[in-house]
Design a protein around this motif. Structure first.
Motif, PDB file in Angstrom:
ATOM      1  N   THR A 144       0.853  -1.192   0.000  1.00  0.00           N
ATOM      2  CA  THR A 144       0.000   0.000   0.000  1.00  0.00           C
ATOM      3  C   THR A 144       0.885   1.237   0.000  1.00  0.00           C
ATOM      4  OG1 THR A 144      -0.088   0.209   2.413  1.00  0.00           O
ATOM      5  CG2 THR A 144      -1.692  -1.272   1.372  1.00  0.00           C
ATOM      6  N   LYS A 145       0.272   2.386  -0.245  1.00  0.00           N
ATOM      7  CA  LYS A 145       1.024   3.641  -0.227  1.00  0.00           C
ATOM      8  C   LYS A 145       1.633   3.915   1.148  1.00  0.00           C
ATOM      9  CE  LYS A 145       0.424   5.415  -4.415  1.00  0.00           C
ATOM     10  NZ  LYS A 145       1.568   5.821  -5.277  1.00  0.00           N
ATOM     11  N   GLU A 146       0.952   3.437   2.198  1.00  0.00           N
ATOM     12  CA  GLU A 146       1.424   3.691   3.558  1.00  0.00           C
ATOM     13  C   GLU A 146       2.424   2.649   4.040  1.00  0.00           C
ATOM     14  OE1 GLU A 146       0.815   6.432   5.365  1.00  0.00           O
ATOM     15  OE2 GLU A 146      -0.064   7.051   3.432  1.00  0.00           O
ATOM     16  N   ARG A 147       2.459   1.497   3.362  1.00  0.00           N
ATOM     17  CA  ARG A 147       3.429   0.457   3.753  1.00  0.00           C
ATOM     18  C   ARG A 147       3.826  -0.318   2.502  1.00  0.00           C
ATOM     19  NH1 ARG A 147       4.580  -4.638   4.973  1.00  0.00           N
ATOM     20  NH2 ARG A 147       5.802  -5.070   6.875  1.00  0.00           N
ATOM     21  N   LEU A 148       4.903   0.126   1.908  1.00  0.00           N
ATOM     22  CA  LEU A 148       5.331  -0.437   0.632  1.00  0.00           C
ATOM     23  C   LEU A 148       6.706  -1.096   0.791  1.00  0.00           C
ATOM     24  CD1 LEU A 148       4.646  -0.647  -2.420  1.00  0.00           C
ATOM     25  CD2 LEU A 148       6.017   1.421  -2.742  1.00  0.00           C
ATOM     26  N   PRO A 149       6.761  -2.422   0.809  1.00  0.00           N
ATOM     27  CA  PRO A 149       8.066  -3.091   0.877  1.00  0.00           C
ATOM     28  C   PRO A 149       8.696  -3.201  -0.509  1.00  0.00           C
ATOM     29  CG  PRO A 149       6.252  -4.580   1.543  1.00  0.00           C
ATOM     30  CD  PRO A 149       5.651  -3.373   0.884  1.00  0.00           C
ATOM     31  N   PHE A 150      10.001  -3.067  -0.563  1.00  0.00           N
ATOM     32  CA  PHE A 150      10.738  -3.391  -1.783  1.00  0.00           C
ATOM     33  C   PHE A 150      12.189  -3.701  -1.401  1.00  0.00           C
ATOM     34  CE2 PHE A 150      11.418   1.132  -1.339  1.00  0.00           C
ATOM     35  CZ  PHE A 150      12.700   1.370  -1.822  1.00  0.00           C
ATOM     36  N   VAL A 151      12.900  -4.270  -2.357  1.00  0.00           N
ATOM     37  CA  VAL A 151      14.266  -4.732  -2.107  1.00  0.00           C
ATOM     38  C   VAL A 151      15.197  -4.180  -3.171  1.00  0.00           C
ATOM     39  CG1 VAL A 151      15.747  -6.801  -2.253  1.00  0.00           C
ATOM     40  CG2 VAL A 151      13.700  -6.817  -0.819  1.00  0.00           C
ATOM     41  N   ILE A 152      16.373  -3.778  -2.738  1.00  0.00           N
ATOM     42  CA  ILE A 152      17.455  -3.404  -3.649  1.00  0.00           C
ATOM     43  C   ILE A 152      18.598  -4.388  -3.416  1.00  0.00           C
ATOM     44  CG2 ILE A 152      19.151  -1.639  -4.279  1.00  0.00           C
ATOM     45  CD1 ILE A 152      17.189   0.465  -3.325  1.00  0.00           C
ATOM     46  N   THR A 153      19.063  -5.015  -4.490  1.00  0.00           N
ATOM     47  CA  THR A 153      20.261  -5.842  -4.376  1.00  0.00           C
ATOM     48  C   THR A 153      21.447  -5.041  -4.894  1.00  0.00           C
ATOM     49  OG1 THR A 153      19.858  -6.893  -6.530  1.00  0.00           O
ATOM     50  CG2 THR A 153      19.002  -8.003  -4.564  1.00  0.00           C
ATOM     51  N   LEU A 154      22.586  -5.204  -4.223  1.00  0.00           N
ATOM     52  CA  LEU A 154      23.763  -4.391  -4.497  1.00  0.00           C
ATOM     53  C   LEU A 154      24.931  -5.281  -4.886  1.00  0.00           C
ATOM     54  CD1 LEU A 154      23.132  -2.274  -1.348  1.00  0.00           C
ATOM     55  CD2 LEU A 154      22.860  -1.420  -3.677  1.00  0.00           C
ATOM     56  N   GLU A 155      25.719  -4.818  -5.833  1.00  0.00           N
ATOM     57  CA  GLU A 155      26.900  -5.564  -6.236  1.00  0.00           C
ATOM     58  C   GLU A 155      27.905  -5.614  -5.094  1.00  0.00           C
ATOM     59  OE1 GLU A 155      28.457  -3.936  -9.832  1.00  0.00           O
ATOM     60  OE2 GLU A 155      26.609  -4.291 -10.988  1.00  0.00           O
ATOM     61  N   ALA A 156      28.852  -6.523  -5.188  1.00  0.00           N
ATOM     62  CA  ALA A 156      29.850  -6.675  -4.134  1.00  0.00           C
ATOM     63  C   ALA A 156      30.541  -5.349  -3.854  1.00  0.00           C
ATOM     64  CB  ALA A 156      30.877  -7.731  -4.548  1.00  0.00           C
ATOM     65  N   CYS A 157      30.639  -5.046  -2.566  1.00  0.00           N
ATOM     66  CA  CYS A 157      31.252  -3.795  -2.153  1.00  0.00           C
ATOM     67  C   CYS A 157      31.886  -3.990  -0.777  1.00  0.00           C
ATOM     68  CB  CYS A 157      30.218  -2.662  -2.107  1.00  0.00           C
ATOM     69  SG  CYS A 157      28.927  -2.906  -0.866  1.00  0.00           S
ATOM     70  N   PRO A 158      32.793  -3.093  -0.367  1.00  0.00           N
ATOM     71  CA  PRO A 158      33.362  -3.202   0.967  1.00  0.00           C
ATOM     72  C   PRO A 158      32.283  -3.034   2.040  1.00  0.00           C
ATOM     73  CG  PRO A 158      34.698  -1.764  -0.414  1.00  0.00           C
ATOM     74  CD  PRO A 158      33.423  -2.016  -1.167  1.00  0.00           C
ATOM     75  N   THR A 159      32.356  -3.853   3.055  1.00  0.00           N
ATOM     76  CA  THR A 159      31.393  -3.761   4.151  1.00  0.00           C
ATOM     77  C   THR A 159      31.421  -2.377   4.796  1.00  0.00           C
ATOM     78  OG1 THR A 159      31.524  -6.128   4.594  1.00  0.00           O
ATOM     79  CG2 THR A 159      30.768  -4.741   6.393  1.00  0.00           C
ATOM     80  N   ALA A 160      32.607  -1.801   4.916  1.00  0.00           N
ATOM     81  CA  ALA A 160      32.722  -0.475   5.525  1.00  0.00           C
ATOM     82  C   ALA A 160      31.927   0.559   4.731  1.00  0.00           C
ATOM     83  CB  ALA A 160      34.191  -0.067   5.607  1.00  0.00           C
ATOM     84  N   ALA A 161      31.955   0.468   3.407  1.00  0.00           N
ATOM     85  CA  ALA A 161      31.186   1.406   2.583  1.00  0.00           C
ATOM     86  C   ALA A 161      29.694   1.187   2.768  1.00  0.00           C
ATOM     87  CB  ALA A 161      31.572   1.243   1.115  1.00  0.00           C
ATOM     88  N   MET A 162      29.282  -0.094   2.822  1.00  0.00           N
ATOM     89  CA  MET A 162      27.867  -0.399   3.017  1.00  0.00           C
ATOM     90  C   MET A 162      27.393   0.112   4.377  1.00  0.00           C
ATOM     91  SD  MET A 162      25.360  -1.782   1.358  1.00  0.00           S
ATOM     92  CE  MET A 162      23.886  -1.032   2.049  1.00  0.00           C
ATOM     93  N   ASP A 163      28.202  -0.038   5.391  1.00  0.00           N
ATOM     94  CA  ASP A 163      27.822   0.435   6.726  1.00  0.00           C
ATOM     95  C   ASP A 163      27.617   1.940   6.738  1.00  0.00           C
ATOM     96  OD1 ASP A 163      27.946  -2.137   7.710  1.00  0.00           O
ATOM     97  OD2 ASP A 163      29.946  -1.906   8.596  1.00  0.00           O
ATOM     98  N   LYS A 164      28.501   2.672   6.088  1.00  0.00           N
ATOM     99  CA  LYS A 164      28.375   4.136   6.041  1.00  0.00           C
ATOM    100  C   LYS A 164      27.132   4.552   5.255  1.00  0.00           C
ATOM    101  CE  LYS A 164      33.355   5.005   6.415  1.00  0.00           C
ATOM    102  NZ  LYS A 164      34.562   5.481   5.701  1.00  0.00           N
ATOM    103  N   ALA A 165      26.885   3.879   4.129  1.00  0.00           N
ATOM    104  CA  ALA A 165      25.690   4.191   3.348  1.00  0.00           C
ATOM    105  C   ALA A 165      24.431   3.924   4.158  1.00  0.00           C
ATOM    106  CB  ALA A 165      25.680   3.371   2.058  1.00  0.00           C
ATOM    107  N   LEU A 166      24.422   2.832   4.909  1.00  0.00           N
ATOM    108  CA  LEU A 166      23.244   2.465   5.693  1.00  0.00           C
ATOM    109  C   LEU A 166      22.949   3.495   6.774  1.00  0.00           C
ATOM    110  CD1 LEU A 166      21.142   0.220   5.810  1.00  0.00           C
ATOM    111  CD2 LEU A 166      22.588  -0.962   7.475  1.00  0.00           C
ATOM    112  N   VAL A 167      23.974   4.055   7.369  1.00  0.00           N
ATOM    113  CA  VAL A 167      23.763   5.112   8.375  1.00  0.00           C
ATOM    114  C   VAL A 167      23.020   6.286   7.753  1.00  0.00           C
ATOM    115  CG1 VAL A 167      24.935   6.835   9.797  1.00  0.00           C
ATOM    116  CG2 VAL A 167      25.716   4.456   9.823  1.00  0.00           C
ATOM    117  N   GLU A 168      23.399   6.672   6.555  1.00  0.00           N
ATOM    118  CA  GLU A 168      22.715   7.785   5.880  1.00  0.00           C
ATOM    119  C   GLU A 168      21.294   7.396   5.475  1.00  0.00           C
ATOM    120  OE1 GLU A 168      24.914   9.790   2.798  1.00  0.00           O
ATOM    121  OE2 GLU A 168      26.837   9.164   3.671  1.00  0.00           O
ATOM    122  N   ILE A 169      21.130   6.179   4.979  1.00  0.00           N
ATOM    123  CA  ILE A 169      19.806   5.734   4.549  1.00  0.00           C
ATOM    124  C   ILE A 169      18.820   5.728   5.716  1.00  0.00           C
ATOM    125  CG2 ILE A 169      18.542   3.671   3.739  1.00  0.00           C
ATOM    126  CD1 ILE A 169      21.030   3.099   1.963  1.00  0.00           C
TER     127      ILE A 169
END
Length: 414
Positions: free
Chosen positions: A372-397
């Motif tokens: 629904t507009k109020e609860r919309l699940p979706f998934v993004i898959t990401l190519e291999a990347c350094p865990t440290a970069a993913m952690d920093k991106a997740l903090v911003e997200i």
């Protein structure tokens, strides 16, 4: 003459150990002492009348060998030290104790010239400790990984097979006795982490402190995640892994996406699976039931029989171990990111901007119908990347304003 056995603890595992010894009646083992607090309420009529029931740990030291199945760090460590100092071999199922103080206790046992055996501390009835120590000792192992907690595996496989929400699967696990009333140690990964540290010591010769091993909870997994995992030809498991990589050690315990073709994906219910990777023998797999009174008791009694059959001979020496100079979590991996949002324009663009800032490439965006507009699940898959970069991106997200529930980020294992 039968080896006399003193039992510390008469709970689920302790009763199973006692029953196995009594019912075997093979002349090798004889149950002679049972210790438990408030012992009067623990007495059962199937235990031979010759057995001494006691609330004094000191009484148990009259036996030839001591079995400890109480658990915890204290007073269990003091009990182990007292038994070893009295020249009594010990068989234990205490994973937290062996993970945290195993190095010191094994050194003490070696100084006293007695056994300290702990097959039951990892994998229930699976003979993985003996398998690593003796069966493939000729190899040079570099990795140990697998599914080490039957409670988490039961919950995740029920979510997968029956479409249950997490809370419903947990309640079912508790109703069937696969989860404790307080399941924190299982769900947060502390139980599996302790077992992983024991396997690292036995298989890789590494002394890891459990508190240094990164550990992630399975609590945030939802039934939606199994729908998306299936679209990716994968499923979700709590995976424990330690690996020697060049001059460093990588270790992690937590949920991950695993492909359906993986042996990990085929482990169901309360089963465990351990895979040891070696330089010469490649992969060796140990599998079976890793929880429950009788599987654990089988491992305890097997250790007792090893002592009895040696008939007082000197225990085999444990190989030297060392602390790693560098211990890190997973360094590089593809990632699965599940979000549940209030739908509005610009969500994907905002996420893409953050990924671009951290040099992370999007692989695909998946969205199942029915949100629904109020609860919309979706998934993004990401190519291999350094865990440290993913952690920093997740903090911003996580600071973005459209989230209905916190994002879930899982590594995708090969």
């Amino acid at each position: 003459m039968a080896l006399s056995v003193g039992l510390l603890g008469f709970g689920t595992v302790g009763q199973s150990v006692a029953r196995l010894i009594v019912e075997r009646n093979d002349g090798l083992l004889a149950l002679t002492h049972i210790f438990n607090r408030d012992i009067a309420r623990k007495r059962v009529d199937w235990v031979p009348p010759s057995v001494v029931w006691t609330e004094r740990v000191e009484d148990v030291l009259d036996a030839d060998v001591v079995v400890e199945v109480v658990g915890g760090l204290d007073p269990a460590r003091r009990w182990h030290e007292a038994a070893l100092d009295a020249g009594r071999p010990i068989v234990t199922a205490n994973k937290q104790l062996m993970a945290t103080h195993g190095h010191a206790l094994l050194a003490r046992a070696a100084q006293r010239g007695v056994d300290l055996l702990f097959e039951a501390a990892v994998g229930g009835g699976i003979p993985v400790v003996r398998g690593l120590r003796e069966g493939i000792a000729g190899d040079r192992l570099t990795t140990v990984s697998g599914i080490l907690n039957g409670t988490c595996n039961y919950i995740l496989t029920r979510m997968e097979s029956a479409g249950l929400a997490f809370d419903a699967a947990l309640a079912e696990a508790q109703a069937h006795g696969f989860a404790e009333a307080d399941p924190t140690d299982d769900l947060e990964g502390y139980d599996a982490r302790a077992k992983l540290c024991i396997l690292a010591r036995v298989g890789l010769g590494l002394d890891l402190s459990p508190l240094d091993v990164p550990c992630e909870s399975i609590r945030s997994i939802s039934d939606d995640d199994f729908v998306y995992a299936r679209r990716l030809q994968a499923t979700i498991r709590q995976v424990s892994r330690v690996a020697i990589v060049d001059d460093s050690v990588q270790a992690r315990v937590g949920p991950a996406l695993v492909p359906l073709t993986s042996a990990l994906a085929r482990v169901i219910g309360s089963q465990n699976l351990i895979v040891a990777g070696g330089t010469y023998g490649r992969e060796t797999t140990f599998a079976g039931y890793g929880a429950g009174g009788f599987p654990t008791a089988v491992a305890v009694v097997s250790d007792l029989l090893a002592i009895a059959r040696r008939a007082g001979g000197a225990p085999a020496a444990w190989p030297d171990t060392s602390q790693p100079t560098s211990l890190t979590g997973l360094q590089v991996a593809p990632y699965y990111l599940r979000l549940v949002v209030r739908d509005q324009p610009g969500i994907i663009a905002g996420l893409a901007s953050i990924f671009a800032t951290h040099n992370i490439n999007i692989d695909a965006v998946l969205q199942e119908p029915g949100g629904t507009k109020e609860r919309l699940p979706f998934v993004i898959t990401l190519e291999a990347c350094p865990t440290a970069a993913m952690d920093k991106a997740l903090v911003e997200i996580q600071t973005l304003p459209f989230h209905v529930t916190p994002p879930l980020c899982l590594p995708v294992l090969a």
